[in-house]
Design a protein around this motif. Structure first.
Motif, PDB file in Angstrom:
ATOM      1  N   MET A   1       0.829  -1.205   0.000  1.00  0.00           N
ATOM      2  CA  MET A   1       0.000   0.000   0.000  1.00  0.00           C
ATOM      3  C   MET A   1       0.861   1.251   0.000  1.00  0.00           C
ATOM      4  O   MET A   1       1.977   1.250   0.514  1.00  0.00           O
ATOM      5  CB  MET A   1      -0.900   0.009   1.248  1.00  0.00           C
ATOM      6  CG  MET A   1      -2.060  -0.949   1.180  1.00  0.00           C
ATOM      7  SD  MET A   1      -3.061  -0.895   2.686  1.00  0.00           S
ATOM      8  CE  MET A   1      -2.015  -1.825   3.795  1.00  0.00           C
ATOM      9  N   LYS A   2       0.311   2.306  -0.564  1.00  0.00           N
ATOM     10  CA  LYS A   2       0.939   3.622  -0.469  1.00  0.00           C
ATOM     11  C   LYS A   2       0.205   4.406   0.610  1.00  0.00           C
ATOM     12  O   LYS A   2      -0.996   4.684   0.479  1.00  0.00           O
ATOM     13  CB  LYS A   2       0.871   4.358  -1.807  1.00  0.00           C
ATOM     14  CG  LYS A   2       1.687   3.715  -2.918  1.00  0.00           C
ATOM     15  CD  LYS A   2       1.659   4.556  -4.182  1.00  0.00           C
ATOM     16  CE  LYS A   2       2.410   5.860  -4.000  1.00  0.00           C
ATOM     17  NZ  LYS A   2       2.481   6.645  -5.251  1.00  0.00           N
ATOM     18  N   VAL A   3       0.938   4.736   1.673  1.00  0.00           N
ATOM     19  CA  VAL A   3       0.337   5.401   2.826  1.00  0.00           C
ATOM     20  C   VAL A   3       0.985   6.766   3.007  1.00  0.00           C
ATOM     21  O   VAL A   3       2.222   6.880   3.021  1.00  0.00           O
ATOM     22  CB  VAL A   3       0.522   4.570   4.111  1.00  0.00           C
ATOM     23  CG1 VAL A   3      -0.183   5.249   5.289  1.00  0.00           C
ATOM     24  CG2 VAL A   3      -0.001   3.157   3.920  1.00  0.00           C
ATOM     25  N   LEU A   4       0.159   7.787   3.127  1.00  0.00           N
ATOM     26  CA  LEU A   4       0.661   9.135   3.387  1.00  0.00           C
ATOM     27  C   LEU A   4       0.301   9.529   4.811  1.00  0.00           C
ATOM     28  O   LEU A   4      -0.869   9.583   5.183  1.00  0.00           O
ATOM     29  CB  LEU A   4       0.046  10.131   2.400  1.00  0.00           C
ATOM     30  CG  LEU A   4       0.418  11.605   2.602  1.00  0.00           C
ATOM     31  CD1 LEU A   4       1.918  11.824   2.441  1.00  0.00           C
ATOM     32  CD2 LEU A   4      -0.360  12.493   1.627  1.00  0.00           C
ATOM     33  N   PHE A   5       1.324   9.757   5.631  1.00  0.00           N
ATOM     34  CA  PHE A   5       1.106  10.268   6.984  1.00  0.00           C
ATOM     35  C   PHE A   5       1.050  11.791   6.929  1.00  0.00           C
ATOM     36  O   PHE A   5       1.764  12.412   6.135  1.00  0.00           O
ATOM     37  CB  PHE A   5       2.254   9.846   7.913  1.00  0.00           C
ATOM     38  CG  PHE A   5       2.080   8.488   8.542  1.00  0.00           C
ATOM     39  CD1 PHE A   5       1.552   7.419   7.829  1.00  0.00           C
ATOM     40  CD2 PHE A   5       2.462   8.269   9.848  1.00  0.00           C
ATOM     41  CE1 PHE A   5       1.403   6.171   8.400  1.00  0.00           C
ATOM     42  CE2 PHE A   5       2.319   7.029  10.437  1.00  0.00           C
ATOM     43  CZ  PHE A   5       1.781   5.967   9.717  1.00  0.00           C
ATOM     44  N   LEU A  27       5.791   0.317   9.143  1.00  0.00           N
ATOM     45  CA  LEU A  27       5.106   0.075   7.871  1.00  0.00           C
ATOM     46  C   LEU A  27       6.111  -0.114   6.737  1.00  0.00           C
ATOM     47  O   LEU A  27       5.921  -0.969   5.858  1.00  0.00           O
ATOM     48  CB  LEU A  27       4.159   1.230   7.560  1.00  0.00           C
ATOM     49  CG  LEU A  27       2.878   1.295   8.401  1.00  0.00           C
ATOM     50  CD1 LEU A  27       2.195   2.640   8.231  1.00  0.00           C
ATOM     51  CD2 LEU A  27       1.924   0.166   8.025  1.00  0.00           C
ATOM     52  N   ARG A  28       7.170   0.671   6.742  1.00  0.00           N
ATOM     53  CA  ARG A  28       8.202   0.503   5.710  1.00  0.00           C
ATOM     54  C   ARG A  28       8.867  -0.856   5.830  1.00  0.00           C
ATOM     55  O   ARG A  28       9.128  -1.526   4.829  1.00  0.00           O
ATOM     56  CB  ARG A  28       9.228   1.625   5.826  1.00  0.00           C
ATOM     57  CG  ARG A  28       8.717   2.971   5.333  1.00  0.00           C
ATOM     58  CD  ARG A  28       9.631   4.115   5.698  1.00  0.00           C
ATOM     59  NE  ARG A  28       9.136   5.396   5.194  1.00  0.00           N
ATOM     60  CZ  ARG A  28       9.385   6.572   5.744  1.00  0.00           C
ATOM     61  NH1 ARG A  28      10.140   6.643   6.849  1.00  0.00           N
ATOM     62  NH2 ARG A  28       8.883   7.668   5.231  1.00  0.00           N
ATOM     63  N   GLU A  29       9.139  -1.280   7.064  1.00  0.00           N
ATOM     64  CA  GLU A  29       9.749  -2.579   7.283  1.00  0.00           C
ATOM     65  C   GLU A  29       8.834  -3.697   6.778  1.00  0.00           C
ATOM     66  O   GLU A  29       9.304  -4.736   6.317  1.00  0.00           O
ATOM     67  CB  GLU A  29      10.038  -2.771   8.782  1.00  0.00           C
ATOM     68  CG  GLU A  29      10.705  -4.081   9.137  1.00  0.00           C
ATOM     69  CD  GLU A  29      12.113  -4.219   8.578  1.00  0.00           C
ATOM     70  OE1 GLU A  29      12.568  -5.372   8.430  1.00  0.00           O
ATOM     71  OE2 GLU A  29      12.757  -3.180   8.288  1.00  0.00           O
ATOM     72  N   ALA A  30       7.520  -3.465   6.852  1.00  0.00           N
ATOM     73  CA  ALA A  30       6.554  -4.458   6.381  1.00  0.00           C
ATOM     74  C   ALA A  30       6.361  -4.405   4.866  1.00  0.00           C
ATOM     75  O   ALA A  30       5.559  -5.158   4.306  1.00  0.00           O
ATOM     76  CB  ALA A  30       5.212  -4.257   7.083  1.00  0.00           C
ATOM     77  N   GLY A  31       7.077  -3.497   4.191  1.00  0.00           N
ATOM     78  CA  GLY A  31       7.050  -3.459   2.738  1.00  0.00           C
ATOM     79  C   GLY A  31       6.131  -2.435   2.116  1.00  0.00           C
ATOM     80  O   GLY A  31       5.948  -2.421   0.892  1.00  0.00           O
ATOM     81  N   HIS A  32       5.557  -1.549   2.918  1.00  0.00           N
ATOM     82  CA  HIS A  32       4.645  -0.541   2.384  1.00  0.00           C
ATOM     83  C   HIS A  32       5.398   0.734   2.009  1.00  0.00           C
ATOM     84  O   HIS A  32       6.463   1.040   2.552  1.00  0.00           O
ATOM     85  CB  HIS A  32       3.547  -0.234   3.399  1.00  0.00           C
ATOM     86  CG  HIS A  32       2.742  -1.445   3.782  1.00  0.00           C
ATOM     87  ND1 HIS A  32       1.879  -2.065   2.910  1.00  0.00           N
ATOM     88  CD2 HIS A  32       2.715  -2.177   4.931  1.00  0.00           C
ATOM     89  CE1 HIS A  32       1.337  -3.110   3.502  1.00  0.00           C
ATOM     90  NE2 HIS A  32       1.833  -3.198   4.731  1.00  0.00           N
ATOM     91  N   VAL A  34       5.641   4.422   2.348  1.00  0.00           N
ATOM     92  CA  VAL A  34       5.159   5.423   3.302  1.00  0.00           C
ATOM     93  C   VAL A  34       5.851   6.760   3.062  1.00  0.00           C
ATOM     94  O   VAL A  34       7.072   6.832   2.966  1.00  0.00           O
ATOM     95  CB  VAL A  34       5.424   4.973   4.758  1.00  0.00           C
ATOM     96  CG1 VAL A  34       4.847   5.993   5.740  1.00  0.00           C
ATOM     97  CG2 VAL A  34       4.828   3.594   5.008  1.00  0.00           C
ATOM     98  N   SER A  35       5.059   7.815   2.954  1.00  0.00           N
ATOM     99  CA  SER A  35       5.607   9.164   2.812  1.00  0.00           C
ATOM    100  C   SER A  35       4.953  10.064   3.865  1.00  0.00           C
ATOM    101  O   SER A  35       4.016   9.670   4.546  1.00  0.00           O
ATOM    102  CB  SER A  35       5.374   9.714   1.396  1.00  0.00           C
ATOM    103  OG  SER A  35       4.021   9.589   1.027  1.00  0.00           O
ATOM    104  N   LEU A  36       5.472  11.286   3.975  1.00  0.00           N
ATOM    105  CA  LEU A  36       5.051  12.160   5.065  1.00  0.00           C
ATOM    106  C   LEU A  36       4.721  13.558   4.558  1.00  0.00           C
ATOM    107  O   LEU A  36       5.523  14.200   3.878  1.00  0.00           O
ATOM    108  CB  LEU A  36       6.170  12.248   6.113  1.00  0.00           C
ATOM    109  CG  LEU A  36       5.945  13.177   7.306  1.00  0.00           C
ATOM    110  CD1 LEU A  36       4.753  12.721   8.133  1.00  0.00           C
ATOM    111  CD2 LEU A  36       7.202  13.244   8.168  1.00  0.00           C
ATOM    112  N   LEU A  37       3.511  14.013   4.892  1.00  0.00           N
ATOM    113  CA  LEU A  37       3.109  15.405   4.701  1.00  0.00           C
ATOM    114  C   LEU A  37       3.290  16.052   6.072  1.00  0.00           C
ATOM    115  O   LEU A  37       2.569  15.727   7.014  1.00  0.00           O
ATOM    116  CB  LEU A  37       1.658  15.458   4.228  1.00  0.00           C
ATOM    117  CG  LEU A  37       1.057  16.797   3.819  1.00  0.00           C
ATOM    118  CD1 LEU A  37      -0.206  16.574   2.972  1.00  0.00           C
ATOM    119  CD2 LEU A  37       0.701  17.675   5.009  1.00  0.00           C
ATOM    120  N   GLU A  38       4.235  16.942   6.179  1.00  0.00           N
ATOM    121  CA  GLU A  38       4.666  17.409   7.498  1.00  0.00           C
ATOM    122  C   GLU A  38       4.667  18.920   7.592  1.00  0.00           C
ATOM    123  O   GLU A  38       4.954  19.624   6.632  1.00  0.00           O
ATOM    124  CB  GLU A  38       6.068  16.869   7.785  1.00  0.00           C
ATOM    125  CG  GLU A  38       6.606  17.183   9.168  1.00  0.00           C
ATOM    126  CD  GLU A  38       7.991  16.589   9.391  1.00  0.00           C
ATOM    127  OE1 GLU A  38       8.251  16.086  10.491  1.00  0.00           O
ATOM    128  OE2 GLU A  38       8.814  16.625   8.449  1.00  0.00           O
TER     129      GLU A  38
END
Length: 391
Positions: A1-5, A27-32, A34-38
């Motif tokens: 999955m592509k997840v945006l925090f 989540l990255r370790e699980a293969g997803h 992940v990016s961040l809107l900060e």
């Protein structure tokens, strides 16, 4: 999955920031992907910044447009919001809705129902605004003792309550404890959209601690009135091991006084690795909070470190620390109760070791990164197939 925090960093790094970092890493370790809107709250520096931010708290069309472009650039399957106060705002939800991206919101604190975010006033628990007018906060100047600041927060809370934001714009809420969920439900949040998922301390704390001699007590957290650190330091006895204190904040002068007379050791703000080291050498961790905690990261970190916890018997802390199994409770408003509990803990090192073993067992059953990440991805997957999404 592509997840945006999405997350606003606090001016003083704390448990929420550590929780966000740990979840992204897991989540990255699980293969997803992940990016961040900060955003960083350090950006609020001038009076003009503060005034503009206060006015924009309910969200604005301009911010919605800006956030929509950022979300679109990441093209996520899921948007997971954490702290959106005050620079991101609920405009984030509207921007995600425009793009058809499901939204998950972790409820780290009570900001959406309480101007102070703590359900606390004048040093005591207060639920006056739960299910009632948030403008009572203006009368009591609940946000930093400021009438204008309290009005800005009350206006934000009222606007989204009237708009139906919590029932229409967020697909799933994550509460960190059953107690926390109960307060949001009492405030009108939809019970069926709130899933309880605890904080995990992340991979850094996963290894079983080595057997070693442990000693002394540890406090990890912000040095501020709601955390109860000043009363704890004032009652700390000279014949107890010095309290080792990690953190900073407005109550630092009380800590300085305790350091001068040898009752405490000030360690300042430390990163996760140093916190891990301190936890694996301490005999007990103390959480004297006078506010409703949700699920302090320090609890999951302590349990992973085989470190028992002495905690206030209020709110979620009464739920998260099991009496005479993973630690013990005290009344944070009663110095005699606190003293008795700490005295009893130091008097029985064998019991502390037994509690520490039970704490580690609880971590392995309920708080591992693998377990909590599986819970999190199950929430994401349910929304991606349309189960429980907003209507």
């Amino acid at each position: 999955m592509k997840v945006l925090f999405a997350h606003c960093r606090y001016q003083h790094t704390g448990g929420e920031d550590r929780a966000v970092d740990a979840e992204m890493a897991a989540l990255r370790e699980a293969g997803h992907d992940v990016s961040l809107l900060e955003r960083d709250n350090e950006a609020i520096s001038t009076i003009w910044d503060k005034a503009k931010t206060a006015w924009s708290l309910p969200g604005t069309d301009a911010l919605r447009t800006e956030l929509r472009a950022e979300i679109a650039a990441h093209a996520p399957d899921i948007l997971h919001a954490h702290n959106i106060f005050p620079l991101i705002t609920a405009s984030l939800y509207d921007a995600a809705r425009d793009l058809g991206v499901p939204v998950v919101q972790t409820l780290h604190n009570y900001r959406n129902i309480c101007a102070s975010a703590l359900l606390m006033r004048d040093g005591r628990i207060c639920e006056d605004c739960v299910g009632a007018s948030p403008y009572q906060a203006v009368l009591h100047r609940c946000y930093r003792n400021s009438t204008l600041g309290s009005f800005a927060l009350a206006r934000m809370i009222a606007r989204h309550r009237d708009k139906g934001t919590w029932s229409q714009s967020v697909d799933r809420f994550i509460a960190l404890s059953e107690f926390s969920k109960s307060r949001f439900v009492a405030a009108g949040f939809p019970s069926g959209r709130i899933t309880v998922k605890p904080n995990s301390p992340g991979a850094l704390f996963a290894a079983r601690p080595e057997e070693r001699e442990r000693s002394g007590a540890l406090y990890v957290g912000r040095l501020s009135p709601e955390k109860g650190i000043a009363p704890l330091l004032r009652l700390w006895k000279k014949d107890w091991p010095p309290l080792r204190v990690i953190g900073d904040g407005p109550d630092a002068p009380v800590l300085d006084e305790a350091v001068r007379d040898g009752r405490a050791v000030a360690l300042g703000s430390l990163g996760s690795e140093a916190i891990n080291d301190e936890m694996r050498r301490a005999a007990v961790c103390i959480i004297p909070s006078r506010c409703y905690e949700n699920f302090p990261m320090v609890i999951s970190e302590a349990f992973a470190s085989s470190l028992p916890v002495l905690a206030s018997n209020i709110g979620a802390l009464g739920e998260l620390v099991q009496e005479d199994r993973t630690g013990a409770h005290f009344d944070p408003f009663d110095p005699e109760s606190m003293t008795r509990t700490i005295d009893a803990a130091f008097a029985d090192p064998q019991r502390l070791r037994r509690w520490g073993a039970a704490a580690r067992e609880h971590y392995e059953k309920h708080l591992t990164t693998a377990g909590t990440t599986a819970q999190q991805t199950a929430i994401y997957e349910s929304l991606m197939i349309g189960d429980g999404a907003r209507v």
